[in-house]
Scaffold this motif. Structure first.
Motif, mmCIF file in Angstrom:
data_model
loop_
_atom_site.group_PDB
_atom_site.id
_atom_site.type_symbol
_atom_site.label_atom_id
_atom_site.label_comp_id
_atom_site.label_asym_id
_atom_site.label_seq_id
_atom_site.Cartn_x
_atom_site.Cartn_y
_atom_site.Cartn_z
ATOM 1 N N ARG A 149 91.217 -114.917 -23.230
ATOM 2 C CA ARG A 149 91.111 -114.186 -24.499
ATOM 3 C C ARG A 149 89.765 -113.467 -24.601
ATOM 4 O O ARG A 149 89.699 -112.287 -24.974
ATOM 5 N N ALA A 150 88.704 -114.181 -24.266
ATOM 6 C CA ALA A 150 87.372 -113.590 -24.357
ATOM 7 C C ALA A 150 87.216 -112.415 -23.395
ATOM 8 O O ALA A 150 86.627 -111.380 -23.746
ATOM 9 N N ASP A 151 87.743 -112.570 -22.190
ATOM 10 C CA ASP A 151 87.665 -111.504 -21.189
ATOM 11 C C ASP A 151 88.402 -110.270 -21.687
ATOM 12 O O ASP A 151 87.889 -109.135 -21.615
ATOM 13 N N PHE A 152 89.618 -110.453 -22.202
ATOM 14 C CA PHE A 152 90.396 -109.308 -22.676
ATOM 15 C C PHE A 152 89.728 -108.649 -23.876
ATOM 16 O O PHE A 152 89.636 -107.417 -23.952
ATOM 17 N N ALA A 153 89.256 -109.455 -24.834
ATOM 18 C CA ALA A 153 88.659 -108.906 -26.053
ATOM 19 C C ALA A 153 87.425 -108.064 -25.753
ATOM 20 O O ALA A 153 87.104 -107.125 -26.495
ATOM 21 N N ALA A 154 86.727 -108.377 -24.659
ATOM 22 C CA ALA A 154 85.511 -107.644 -24.305
ATOM 23 C C ALA A 154 85.796 -106.403 -23.463
ATOM 24 O O ALA A 154 84.876 -105.626 -23.177
ATOM 25 N N GLY A 155 87.053 -106.194 -23.074
ATOM 26 C CA GLY A 155 87.383 -105.125 -22.137
ATOM 27 C C GLY A 155 87.721 -103.796 -22.782
ATOM 28 O O GLY A 155 87.863 -103.668 -24.007
ATOM 29 N N ALA A 156 87.906 -102.799 -21.917
ATOM 30 C CA ALA A 156 88.164 -101.431 -22.374
ATOM 31 C C ALA A 156 89.503 -101.306 -23.083
ATOM 32 O O ALA A 156 89.637 -100.535 -24.047
ATOM 33 N N THR A 157 90.522 -102.029 -22.610
ATOM 34 C CA THR A 157 91.846 -101.918 -23.232
ATOM 35 C C THR A 157 91.796 -102.353 -24.689
ATOM 36 O O THR A 157 92.334 -101.673 -25.577
ATOM 37 N N ALA A 158 91.169 -103.481 -24.969
ATOM 38 C CA ALA A 158 91.074 -103.972 -26.339
ATOM 39 C C ALA A 158 90.281 -103.011 -27.215
ATOM 40 O O ALA A 158 90.658 -102.759 -28.373
ATOM 41 N N ARG A 159 89.201 -102.469 -26.687
ATOM 42 C CA ARG A 159 88.403 -101.518 -27.470
ATOM 43 C C ARG A 159 89.215 -100.267 -27.807
ATOM 44 O O ARG A 159 89.170 -99.760 -28.935
ATOM 45 N N LYS A 160 89.968 -99.792 -26.843
ATOM 46 C CA LYS A 160 90.780 -98.601 -27.075
ATOM 47 C C LYS A 160 91.881 -98.868 -28.096
ATOM 48 O O LYS A 160 92.116 -98.070 -29.014
ATOM 49 N N LEU A 161 92.574 -99.989 -27.943
ATOM 50 C CA LEU A 161 93.668 -100.297 -28.863
ATOM 51 C C LEU A 161 93.166 -100.586 -30.269
ATOM 52 O O LEU A 161 93.880 -100.320 -31.250
ATOM 53 N N ALA A 162 91.970 -101.113 -30.408
ATOM 54 C CA ALA A 162 91.418 -101.384 -31.732
ATOM 55 C C ALA A 162 91.325 -100.105 -32.557
ATOM 56 O O ALA A 162 91.455 -100.137 -33.790
ATOM 57 N N VAL A 163 91.158 -98.975 -31.885
ATOM 58 C CA VAL A 163 91.068 -97.682 -32.571
ATOM 59 C C VAL A 163 92.435 -97.019 -32.672
ATOM 60 O O VAL A 163 92.835 -96.547 -33.743
#
Length: 266
Positions: A149-163
């Motif tokens: 979870r921590a690895d995914f949350a810190a990654g580019a995919t999560a940052r992109k989807l958050a927007v």
């Protein structure tokens, strides 16, 4: 959600959920890592329709076994449809839509109409929009859930989807809490790399009413994909739903209304 019955397949017990009644049988399938509760939430409550769902292998109350593919899940759904007075209306959400499409192509004797909600596949295996699911699956396969979870949350995919698609991000983050984690990992990796296994010519040859529901602001289930899929089918109609991430109640209400209207017109 307590099953109302069981379907025996390949030595496995698969959970059947039958709302009962004498209405039009509608077999409606959940999405990847979902279960019959997802279907119950979106399906219109109406005595004119008899809602049935099968928890796919490794989902809900169904046993997992070793086989994990859209083709296997579709064969299981076809086996359930064979037990009903048919042909039936067949539908599904995301992975469920891919299952429904495959059954309609390969077993047209079982299907009188289709409801495809937020489809994630048109024809290709491993479509790029499924990459976030595959990424979560790969992390769960090699790390414990908290580290994954921590690895995914810190990654580019999560940052992109958050927007772009915060509703997709919320769903993906929920996978890290889905037990058993190794089954979740296997499902996400295998199904994200899979597809309905049908050709453009076979889909174009379909001759039955089809409702396709899509929504904007959904990176895993792109509205453009829903429209492309509908464009291949002569008797299809497209309903654009409000973005689920902005107003979930409005999205659900619009979806129930679209399904009810489509079924009433059959």
């Amino acid at each position: 959600m307590t099953p109302t019955g069981w379907l025996e397949r390949d030595g496995l017990r698969l959970a059947v959920h039958d709302a009962g009644g004498s209405g039009l049988p509608v077999v409606f399938q959940h999405g990847l890592c979902g279960d019959a509760r997802q279907v119950a939430e979106v399906f219109p409550p109406d005595p004119a329709f008899r809602r049935l769902s099968l928890d796919c292998r490794g989902h809900g109350a169904s046993e997992a076994g070793d086989a994990c593919s859209i083709a296997v899940f579709a064969d299981d759904v076809a086996a359930l449809a064979e037990t009903l007075p048919g042909p039936v209306v067949l539908g599904g959400i995301s992975m469920g839509a891919a299952i429904a499409l495959r059954v309609a192509v390969l077993r047209p004797d079982l299907v009188r109409a289709l409801v495809l909600v937020r489809p994630a596949w048109d024809l290709r295996d491993a479509p790029p929009n499924m990459a976030p699911n595959a990424e979560v699956g790969a992390l769960l396969a090699r790390l414990d859930p908290d580290a994954a979870r921590a690895d995914f949350a810190a990654g580019a995919t999560a940052r992109k989807l958050a927007v772009r698609a915060p509703d997709n991000l919320a769903s993906l983050m929920g996978f890290f809490d889905r037990p058993p984690h190794q089954v979740t990992a296997r499902l996400l990796c295998a199904i994200s790399a899979d597809g309905p296994g049908v050709t453009a010519a076979e889909v174009t040859a379909l001759r039955l009413p089809v409702l396709v529901c899509g929504t904007p602001e959904d990176a895993v289930h792109p509205l453009a994909l829903a429209r492309r899929l509908a464009a291949r089918i002569a008797q299809s109609s497209v309903v654009v739903l409000p973005p689920r991430g902005r107003d979930r109640p409005a999205h659900m209400a619009a979806l129930r209304s679209a399904i009810r209207h489509f079924l009433k017109e059959l």
